[in-house]
Design a protein around this motif. Sequence first.
Motif, PDB file in Angstrom:
ATOM      1  N   GLY A 234       9.897  28.332 -14.128  1.00 20.02           N
ATOM      2  CA  GLY A 234      10.578  27.043 -14.234  1.00 20.02           C
ATOM      3  C   GLY A 234      11.806  27.003 -13.340  1.00 20.02           C
ATOM      4  O   GLY A 234      11.990  26.079 -12.553  1.00 20.02           O
ATOM      5  N   LEU A 235      12.626  28.039 -13.417  1.00 16.12           N
ATOM      6  CA  LEU A 235      13.861  28.069 -12.617  1.00 16.12           C
ATOM      7  C   LEU A 235      13.569  28.128 -11.123  1.00 16.12           C
ATOM      8  O   LEU A 235      14.063  27.319 -10.336  1.00 16.12           O
ATOM      9  CB  LEU A 235      14.706  29.285 -13.018  1.00 16.12           C
ATOM     10  N   GLN A 236      12.718  29.107 -10.739  1.00  9.03           N
ATOM     11  CA  GLN A 236      12.419  29.275  -9.320  1.00  9.03           C
ATOM     12  C   GLN A 236      11.698  28.063  -8.762  1.00  9.03           C
ATOM     13  O   GLN A 236      11.986  27.604  -7.659  1.00  9.03           O
ATOM     14  CB  GLN A 236      11.546  30.518  -9.112  1.00  9.03           C
TER      15      GLN A 236
ATOM     16  N   LEU B 264      11.293  23.110  -5.507  1.00 12.35           N
ATOM     17  CA  LEU B 264      10.729  21.760  -5.480  1.00 12.35           C
ATOM     18  C   LEU B 264      11.792  20.694  -5.251  1.00 12.35           C
ATOM     19  O   LEU B 264      11.553  19.696  -4.575  1.00 12.35           O
ATOM     20  CB  LEU B 264       9.980  21.472  -6.797  1.00 12.35           C
ATOM     21  N   GLN B 265      12.998  20.923  -5.805  1.00  7.72           N
ATOM     22  CA  GLN B 265      13.998  19.856  -5.710  1.00  7.72           C
ATOM     23  C   GLN B 265      14.475  19.661  -4.273  1.00  7.72           C
ATOM     24  O   GLN B 265      14.972  18.613  -3.909  1.00  7.72           O
ATOM     25  CB  GLN B 265      15.167  20.112  -6.665  1.00  7.72           C
ATOM     26  N   ARG B 266      14.266  20.691  -3.429  1.00  6.39           N
ATOM     27  CA  ARG B 266      14.608  20.523  -2.011  1.00  6.39           C
ATOM     28  C   ARG B 266      13.736  19.468  -1.369  1.00  6.39           C
ATOM     29  O   ARG B 266      14.118  18.831  -0.408  1.00  6.39           O
ATOM     30  CB  ARG B 266      14.372  21.828  -1.256  1.00  6.39           C
ATOM     31  N   TYR B 267      12.523  19.346  -1.879  1.00  6.03           N
ATOM     32  CA  TYR B 267      11.612  18.338  -1.326  1.00  6.03           C
ATOM     33  C   TYR B 267      11.581  17.096  -2.198  1.00  6.03           C
ATOM     34  O   TYR B 267      10.712  16.255  -2.051  1.00  6.03           O
ATOM     35  CB  TYR B 267      10.209  18.927  -1.177  1.00  6.03           C
TER      36      TYR B 267
ATOM     37  N   SER C 190      10.666  16.733  -5.175  1.00  5.68           N
ATOM     38  CA  SER C 190       9.489  16.517  -6.033  1.00  5.68           C
ATOM     39  C   SER C 190       9.563  17.406  -7.258  1.00  5.68           C
ATOM     40  O   SER C 190       8.639  18.124  -7.587  1.00  5.68           O
ATOM     41  CB  SER C 190       8.206  16.777  -5.250  1.00  5.68           C
ATOM     42  N   SER C 191      10.734  17.337  -7.944  1.00  6.21           N
ATOM     43  CA  SER C 191      10.890  18.217  -9.092  1.00  6.21           C
ATOM     44  C   SER C 191       9.980  17.837 -10.254  1.00  6.21           C
ATOM     45  O   SER C 191       9.777  18.646 -11.154  1.00  6.21           O
ATOM     46  CB  SER C 191      12.350  18.210  -9.553  1.00  6.21           C
ATOM     47  N   GLU C 192       9.387  16.621 -10.217  1.00  4.58           N
ATOM     48  CA  GLU C 192       8.420  16.266 -11.277  1.00  4.58           C
ATOM     49  C   GLU C 192       7.180  17.149 -11.200  1.00  4.58           C
ATOM     50  O   GLU C 192       6.456  17.295 -12.178  1.00  4.58           O
ATOM     51  CB  GLU C 192       7.980  14.808 -11.178  1.00  4.58           C
ATOM     52  N   ALA C 193       6.943  17.719 -10.001  1.00  6.82           N
ATOM     53  CA  ALA C 193       5.748  18.550  -9.848  1.00  6.82           C
ATOM     54  C   ALA C 193       5.931  19.933 -10.471  1.00  6.82           C
ATOM     55  O   ALA C 193       5.061  20.789 -10.352  1.00  6.82           O
ATOM     56  CB  ALA C 193       5.387  18.683  -8.378  1.00  6.82           C
ATOM     57  N   LEU C 194       7.075  20.150 -11.132  1.00  8.37           N
ATOM     58  CA  LEU C 194       7.338  21.444 -11.764  1.00  8.37           C
ATOM     59  C   LEU C 194       6.216  21.839 -12.729  1.00  8.37           C
ATOM     60  O   LEU C 194       5.757  22.980 -12.738  1.00  8.37           O
ATOM     61  CB  LEU C 194       8.665  21.375 -12.517  1.00  8.37           C
TER      62      LEU C 194
END
Lengths: 273, 156, 262
Positions: free
Chosen positions: C73-75, C80-83, C85-89
């Motif tokens: 989750g953390l990594q 993902l947040q750089r792109y 698209s943190s919803e794709a976590l």
Amino acid sequence: MPPSTSDSLVSLRNVRFAYGEREILRGIDLEIPRGKVVAIMGGSGCGKTTLLRLIGGQIQASSGEVRVADKVLKNLPKSDLYALRRRMGMLFQFGALFTDMSVFDNVAFPMREHTNLDETLIRDLVLMKLDAVGLRGAYKLMPAELSGGMARRVALARSVALDPMLIMYDEPFAGLDPISLGIIGQLIRRLNDALGASSIMVTHDVSESLEIVDHVCFVSEGRIVAQGTPAQIRESRDPFVHQFVHAEADGPVPFHYPAAPIAEDLLGAEERR
Amino acid sequence: MNRTTLDLWVGFFVAIGIAALLFLALKVGNLSAGSFANNYAVEASFDNIGGLKPRAPVKSAGVVVGRVASIDFDPQSYRAKVELAIDSRYAFPSDTIATILTSGLLGEQYVGLEAGGDEKMLKAGDTIRITQSAVVLEKLISQFLFDKAAEAPAAK
Amino acid sequence: MRMIANVLRSLGHRAVDGVWRLGFIARFLAMVLLYSGQSFRRVHLTIREIYFSGVLSLLIILVSGLFVGLVLGLQGYETLQRYGSSEALGVLVALSLTRELGPVVAALLFASRAGSAVTAEIGLMKTTEQLTAMDMMAVNPIARVVAPRFWGGVISMPLLAALFSAMGVFGGWLIGVPFIGVDDGAFWSQMQAAVDFRYDILNGVIKSVVFGVAVSLIAVFEGFDCVPTAEGVSRAITRTVVSSALAILALDFVLTSFMFRG
């Protein structure tokens, strides 16, 4: 029991056995009469235990014939061998109790595996067997809680659980204190007579075995070198038997492992340096 | 440990193990969302499918109605032949338009279906006639630059 | 010259030894399967082994699964947040767990927790002549001791892997949703849209079954085959853990290349 054709329960004729190149047994002839206790004696590593494993059908002779209850063991199908083994009991050197079961379950194990008796009957039988070795009170204990002598007695109760016709003992006296040793010796004799079984005992404990057995065989270098009743053995003039019975360090069985003369070895080492 | 407590523990273990499997299947996976046990196949050919992959969703009005079953190259027409597996619950008119779209700027590509007005419906094995290829970003950018370059001298 | 000959000889010796061992292990598996009927008829033997290899591994599997999920989750969020698209976590966590980490890490843990215990137990039974004693009591040790332990492992493994993955997804959710603040709905819906039951989850289960067979076979074999001394048993345990790990990773590569080619 099926009708017997001979009075020997076990007979070995000219049996040879080798582990790879190393020949352990070099032509053994042996008869175990029904109802008798026979001791097989010899130095450590002379093939006594191999002899028991041959009779139990765990290994097969390279040549010669092993018969148990008139069945030739060579190439006996596994089911027949197992049928035969149900009528054999074996006491291992250190008992070989199942460490994950209680004393009770250990003794009940062969009954549960081979009979359809209900639990109440099994319980009675197990307690009877344990009573015979004097450990009825210990039925709840785990093997780890037993002393060496007690474990040996429980194992003895387990090996006679199915009232075998043949009981084999692999070094039953090894590592026991004198009291336990005496108890085990008496039990071997009593159980044999009570069950009407035959017993083979592999041991190097001379004094204790001569008290209880009917017949003694001496094995050395893969052959039977002497045999007779305990009385005959005590009187024996045979140098090997004499050395063994009186526990002399040197004799026909040498003290030294075969080696070059010591002077040669020491001087040789000096020269090489 | 007596046998009944042992059985109880094993039963508990097997139960939560199966519960975990169900959780994976229903909550994590899309078994509940329907992996379309009953579906029918229609074909569509495109000039360019871009980065479309097998098993990409087929959406209509944003709702997943099926999946891309397979992608082939047709050596006769030099076009991509895409087979769509569409949930049998949904019927589409035969003049439906299939477009390859991208979810977001960098998202995955999917097939969008835009229903037409025909009374005849698509059946299994039919072909969607009107298709629109994927928008290839490089082409778009180079075209934009080309247009700008053409405009520039005229403005002077 | 002589040295080269010696090296070649020892190499050849090792190769022949390896092939011989492989043949032996195959024959052993055949024996185990052959005698499995007898042990299935007495189900409680296998249930007992499920307890020892499954239930007792439960804690380590659940805790490790949770931590792996938290780390993912953390990594994952970090990347993902750089792109944007943190919803794709959810997708990232679920796919990496169901396809790879769940079966593989659970199998590695299983090998070192339960596999080594099985080897130790059987090795100890061999050393103290319990297996021979059983054989002399006309009870086949493969049917009575080996087969139940083998099946106990084979049954436990996929359940443990599923629990590991489920726990990991929960861990990923814990970091993603309440802690970082990814949208709960997007987390689950993106995950559900991207994770396919047959393609991702079923293949993961197949992997864990294969690993279960491999680890259990290695564990019972090493125990049964060990040199019956204290030293022999400890070596057998080491071999179980090492060869299980190698087998798991190699099999994982083979299975993955078959399953996820598209």
